[in-house]
Design a protein around this motif. Structure first.
Motif, PDB file in Angstrom:
ATOM      1  N   ILE A 101     -21.134  -7.251  -4.782  1.00 50.35           N
ATOM      2  CA  ILE A 101     -20.015  -7.011  -3.863  1.00 50.35           C
ATOM      3  C   ILE A 101     -20.418  -6.002  -2.795  1.00 50.35           C
ATOM      4  CG2 ILE A 101     -17.729  -5.959  -3.682  1.00 50.35           C
ATOM      5  CD1 ILE A 101     -17.044  -7.135  -6.361  1.00 50.35           C
ATOM      6  N   PHE A 102     -21.035  -4.898  -3.255  1.00 50.27           N
ATOM      7  CA  PHE A 102     -21.405  -3.851  -2.308  1.00 50.27           C
ATOM      8  C   PHE A 102     -22.426  -4.361  -1.297  1.00 50.27           C
ATOM      9  CE2 PHE A 102     -24.274  -0.183  -1.356  1.00 50.27           C
ATOM     10  CZ  PHE A 102     -23.404   0.457  -0.497  1.00 50.27           C
ATOM     11  N   LEU A 103     -23.449  -5.077  -1.780  1.00 48.72           N
ATOM     12  CA  LEU A 103     -24.541  -5.468  -0.889  1.00 48.72           C
ATOM     13  C   LEU A 103     -24.144  -6.595   0.064  1.00 48.72           C
ATOM     14  CD1 LEU A 103     -27.526  -5.253  -3.367  1.00 48.72           C
ATOM     15  CD2 LEU A 103     -27.098  -3.793  -1.403  1.00 48.72           C
ATOM     16  N   GLU A 105     -20.756  -7.666   0.788  1.00 56.53           N
ATOM     17  CA  GLU A 105     -19.493  -7.529   1.512  1.00 56.53           C
ATOM     18  C   GLU A 105     -19.271  -6.114   2.032  1.00 56.53           C
ATOM     19  OE1 GLU A 105     -17.246 -10.038   1.987  1.00 56.53           O
ATOM     20  OE2 GLU A 105     -18.453 -11.525   0.941  1.00 56.53           O
ATOM     21  N   GLY A 106     -19.864  -5.131   1.385  1.00 57.67           N
ATOM     22  CA  GLY A 106     -19.563  -3.754   1.735  1.00 57.67           C
ATOM     23  C   GLY A 106     -20.430  -3.193   2.848  1.00 57.67           C
ATOM     24  N   LEU A 207      -3.181 -12.888   5.526  1.00 61.90           N
ATOM     25  CA  LEU A 207      -1.978 -12.700   4.721  1.00 61.90           C
ATOM     26  C   LEU A 207      -1.740 -11.228   4.429  1.00 61.90           C
ATOM     27  CD1 LEU A 207      -2.227 -15.628   2.183  1.00 61.90           C
ATOM     28  CD2 LEU A 207      -0.589 -15.344   4.041  1.00 61.90           C
ATOM     29  N   GLY A 208      -2.620 -10.382   4.937  1.00 56.61           N
ATOM     30  CA  GLY A 208      -2.404  -8.956   4.766  1.00 56.61           C
ATOM     31  C   GLY A 208      -3.162  -8.362   3.599  1.00 56.61           C
ATOM     32  N   LEU A 209      -4.040  -9.124   2.970  1.00 55.78           N
ATOM     33  CA  LEU A 209      -4.830  -8.555   1.882  1.00 55.78           C
ATOM     34  C   LEU A 209      -5.924  -7.668   2.468  1.00 55.78           C
ATOM     35  CD1 LEU A 209      -5.372 -11.599  -0.504  1.00 55.78           C
ATOM     36  CD2 LEU A 209      -3.624  -9.850  -0.604  1.00 55.78           C
ATOM     37  N   SER A 210      -6.259  -6.622   1.747  1.00 53.95           N
ATOM     38  CA  SER A 210      -7.366  -5.786   2.195  1.00 53.95           C
ATOM     39  C   SER A 210      -8.676  -6.500   1.882  1.00 53.95           C
ATOM     40  CB  SER A 210      -7.327  -4.434   1.498  1.00 53.95           C
ATOM     41  OG  SER A 210      -7.642  -4.614   0.133  1.00 53.95           O
ATOM     42  N   ARG A 211      -9.792  -5.983   2.398  1.00 56.34           N
ATOM     43  CA  ARG A 211     -11.061  -6.666   2.189  1.00 56.34           C
ATOM     44  C   ARG A 211     -11.423  -6.754   0.719  1.00 56.34           C
ATOM     45  NH1 ARG A 211     -14.952  -3.754   5.149  1.00 56.34           N
ATOM     46  NH2 ARG A 211     -16.483  -4.988   4.050  1.00 56.34           N
ATOM     47  N   PHE A 212     -11.139  -5.678  -0.017  1.00 56.92           N
ATOM     48  CA  PHE A 212     -11.476  -5.718  -1.433  1.00 56.92           C
ATOM     49  C   PHE A 212     -10.578  -6.691  -2.188  1.00 56.92           C
ATOM     50  CE2 PHE A 212     -11.959  -4.330  -5.789  1.00 56.92           C
ATOM     51  CZ  PHE A 212     -13.332  -4.184  -5.846  1.00 56.92           C
ATOM     52  N   GLN A 213      -9.288  -6.748  -1.767  1.00 60.83           N
ATOM     53  CA  GLN A 213      -8.380  -7.694  -2.430  1.00 60.83           C
ATOM     54  C   GLN A 213      -8.820  -9.127  -2.181  1.00 60.83           C
ATOM     55  OE1 GLN A 213      -4.852  -6.088  -0.696  1.00 60.83           O
ATOM     56  NE2 GLN A 213      -4.054  -5.440  -2.680  1.00 60.83           N
ATOM     57  N   ILE A 215     -11.883 -10.092  -1.902  1.00 57.67           N
ATOM     58  CA  ILE A 215     -12.986 -10.330  -2.837  1.00 57.67           C
ATOM     59  C   ILE A 215     -12.458 -10.558  -4.249  1.00 57.67           C
ATOM     60  CG2 ILE A 215     -15.035  -9.307  -3.876  1.00 57.67           C
ATOM     61  CD1 ILE A 215     -15.310  -7.677  -1.270  1.00 57.67           C
ATOM     62  N   HIS A 217      -9.331 -11.354  -5.360  1.00 56.04           N
ATOM     63  CA  HIS A 217      -8.383 -12.429  -5.646  1.00 56.04           C
ATOM     64  C   HIS A 217      -8.796 -13.775  -5.081  1.00 56.04           C
ATOM     65  CE1 HIS A 217      -5.638  -9.615  -7.437  1.00 56.04           C
ATOM     66  NE2 HIS A 217      -5.702  -8.842  -6.363  1.00 56.04           N
TER      67      HIS A 217
END
Lengths: 318, 301
Positions: A101-103, A105-106, A207-213, A215, A217
């Motif tokens: 996730i970090f590498l 998307e982050g 839809l208003g989800l944050s970037r982590f959400q 990933i 959901h």
């Protein structure tokens, strides 16, 4: 029509690959045949590996010659192999998912690619060097400082309390194995994340989800099959690992772990460590029994790999 | 998902921090924090392994390592280095033709049932534990054929292990060449052999070479398949393919660390250093070569 020399020599050379796999399986079955007849599959779940009285006269049992008192039960190896691999996977999965996730998307791509080398290069370090690192760094650190404190603090939890041991054992083995299989999980997930449909992510964002959400959901649930496949693949790697396990597991014989600090042996490490002493058996049954262990390990690895590949093929990942 | 959609904030009014949005912020922070932690832990493990091997090997990296052979507890690593080179190159000589042929077959004729079967078996072979290959090498080559611990037994066992990796990298390399290139070759009247040897393999050379480098690195780092096929020798290789055991670096790491002498431990770390850095250099060199070749004008990507 011209005789297709090139095509025929190509196919003939290429066919050496499947032939070598078939050869490995066939030779292993042939060689361990006496042990298979003597032990059947029963030896998997009885304990005590004992070469018997090597100075006695061979006796005949079930039509096979063995040394008096010899027993070839490997339940402790089955337990050690499964427990260490399963724990390794349990440790490796969060690390693999988190780092992927970090590498991917982050970080911006210009940073993510060079930094992912740190994880990817872990895969190329030889297993004997992992063993050396475990022996020289991990075992003293964990055995003298971490495990005693852990065992004291968690004394009420079954399997986590009890004697912290010397540092050689199940948990140390699992940690080393986890680091060894993590690059596979991380790299496969990263590749799959990069090929996830961007429209899906954008829909989530809109839809208003944050970037982590997004990933958590959307991206990860979408990769469930890939994750299962690569986990099974990693499990297969951990099951067959030899040298690193040999150097940090404590190489217990006939001993069932009663907590996570106990010394263990795995099938692979047992084959490597016991051949010398098995050769002392004049009837040859000990070497053949080792060969049967190798066959069991091979079959487990093959089944695990087939399942994993089928899952990954469904998701078009190789 | 409906529950996860927040109310759109009316324009020109500061966004009210509801309990839910705070919870989401905390959840996000925790999620990112954990994933950064996972990465840092792995990077730390990598640096710890490399650093530990490097720091402990540094004091013993004398010229003596390269000029003397090992004795029981110490000495140099000349014989082991030679052995590692012989075993790696030998296994590569066996595995490369077969692996490349299988890769060519998979990329050029691999669409059908036979191709899928070969691909599948190759993937299964990757998963066979290396100690099992070593054991089979022992019972067939060392015992049944009577070769004893020998170069030939070690090389053949290692080669079987390398096959699927070379096959896969060759297949992927060739598949990245567009069909139009092959069609141009056929239109000029070239046969299949011509196209493979003069167009496809040279065109994909850097990618195939990267795979070969990876295979060499893999064979350098292996121990388990060699323990009972190559054996161990304190002396230089005398050129015999059978009946003569041979030394190799990974064996030094795993046996000398169990000796009770400081000199043996230092030798084990020196051997680990040589392998680790050899392996990492090969892999990085391969990656760099591939990146450079792909950046060139007219490269197939």
């Amino acid at each position: 029509m011209k005789f297709p020399i090139f095509r025929i020599s190509l196919v003939a050379t290429a066919s050496l690959l499947p032939l070598s796999l078939v050869g490995v399986i066939v030779f292993l079955v042939l060689y361990s045949w006496p042990a298979i007849q003597y032990n059947a599959l029963h030896f998997l779940w009885v304990n005590d590996w004992d070469l018997g009285n090597l100075y006695g006269n061979p006796i005949t049992q079930h039509g096979q010659q063995i040394m008096p008192g010899a027993r070839y039960g490997i339940w402790f190896l089955v337990v050690g192999t499964l427990a260490s691999s399963a724990m390794a996977l349990a440790l490796a999965l969060p690390l693999g998912i988190g780092s992927a996730i970090f590498l991917s998307e982050g970080l911006p791509r210009t940073w993510g690619t060079p930094l992912s080398l740190f994880v990817d290069l872990l895969a190329s370090i030889p297993s004997v060097v992992y063993g050396l690192w475990g022996y020289a760094v991990l075992v003293p650190l964990l055995g003298q400082h971490v495990y005693p404190a852990m065992a004291r603090a968690l004394s009420f939890v079954p399997f986590l309390g009890g004697r912290p041991g010397s540092g050689y054992g199940l948990l140390t083995t699992s940690i080393v194995l986890a680091i060894m299989v993590v690059p596979l999980i991380s790299a496969t997930l990263r590749e799959a994340m990069n090929t996830t449909d961007t429209a899906l992510k954008e829909a989530g964002r809109s839809l208003g989800l944050s970037r982590f959400q997004v990933i958590r959901h959307i991206v990860l649930p979408n990769l469930r099959t890939v994750l299962t496949g690569v986990s099974i693949l990693a499990l297969g790697r951990a099951l067959g690992e030899t040298m690193a396990v040999l150097m940090v597991s404590g190489n217990a014989l006939n001993y069932l772990p009663n907590n996570i600090y106990t010394p263990i042996s795995t099938m692979a490490s047992f084959i490597a460590s016991q051949l010398d002493s098995a050769l002392q058996d004049p009837t040859g049954m000990a070497v053949e029994a080792l060969s049967e262990i190798a066959l069991v390990l091979l079959l487990i690895a093959v089944v695990v790999n087939i399942v994993a590949r089928l899952l990954l093929w469904m998701e078009r990942i190789r | 998902m409906a529950a996860g959609i927040p109310e759109p904030a009316p324009p020109h009014r500061p966004v009210r921090r509801t309990a839910r949005s705070i919870r989401h912020h905390v959840g996000d922070g925790l999620g990112w924090g954990l994933s950064i932690f996972a990465f840092l832990l792995l990077a730390g493990a990598f640096l710890s392994i490399i650093g530990d091997v490097f720091l402990r090997a540094l004091p013993v990296l004398h010229a003596k390592l390269f000029t003397e052979i090992t004795n029981g507890i110490g000495g140099g690593l000349k014989n082991a280095m030679e052995g590692t080179a012989v075993l790696s190159l030998g296994s590569l000589l066996l595995a490369a033709p077969v692996g490349i042929a299988a890769g060519v077959y998979l990329s050029e004729h691999g669409a059908g049932r036979w191709g899928s079967a070969l691909r599948f078996l190759s993937d299964v072979l990757v998963g066979v534990p290396s100690i099992v290959l070593g054991y089979v090498g022992y019972i067939t080559l060392v015992i049944y054929l009577g070769w004893q611990f020998s170069v030939a037994a070690g090389v053949i066992t290692l080669a079987i292990m390398l096959l699927p990796y070379i096959t896969r990298s060759t297949e992927l390399a060739l598949r990245s060449i567009p069909d139009a290139v092959r069609e141009a070759g056929y239109a000029l009247g070239a046969g299949e052999g011509h196209i493979v040897f003069q167009i496809l393999l040279p065109g994909a050379a850097s990618a195939i070479l990267t795979g070969i480098f990876y295979a060499i690195a893999l064979s350098m780092g292996e121990t388990a398949p060699l323990l009972y096929t190559a054996g161990w020798s304190n002396y230089m290789w005398n050129g015999h393919m059978t009946q003569e055991p041979i030394g190799y670096l990974t064996y030094v790491v795993w046996t000398f660390i169990n000796e009770p002498f400081k000199e043996s431990h230092m030798l084990a770390f020196a051997a680990a250093f040589l392998i680790t850095f050899g392996v990492l250099m090969l892999i990085l060199l391969g990656r760099w070569m591939l990146a450079r070749a792909q950046g060139k004008l007219g490269a197939y990507n």
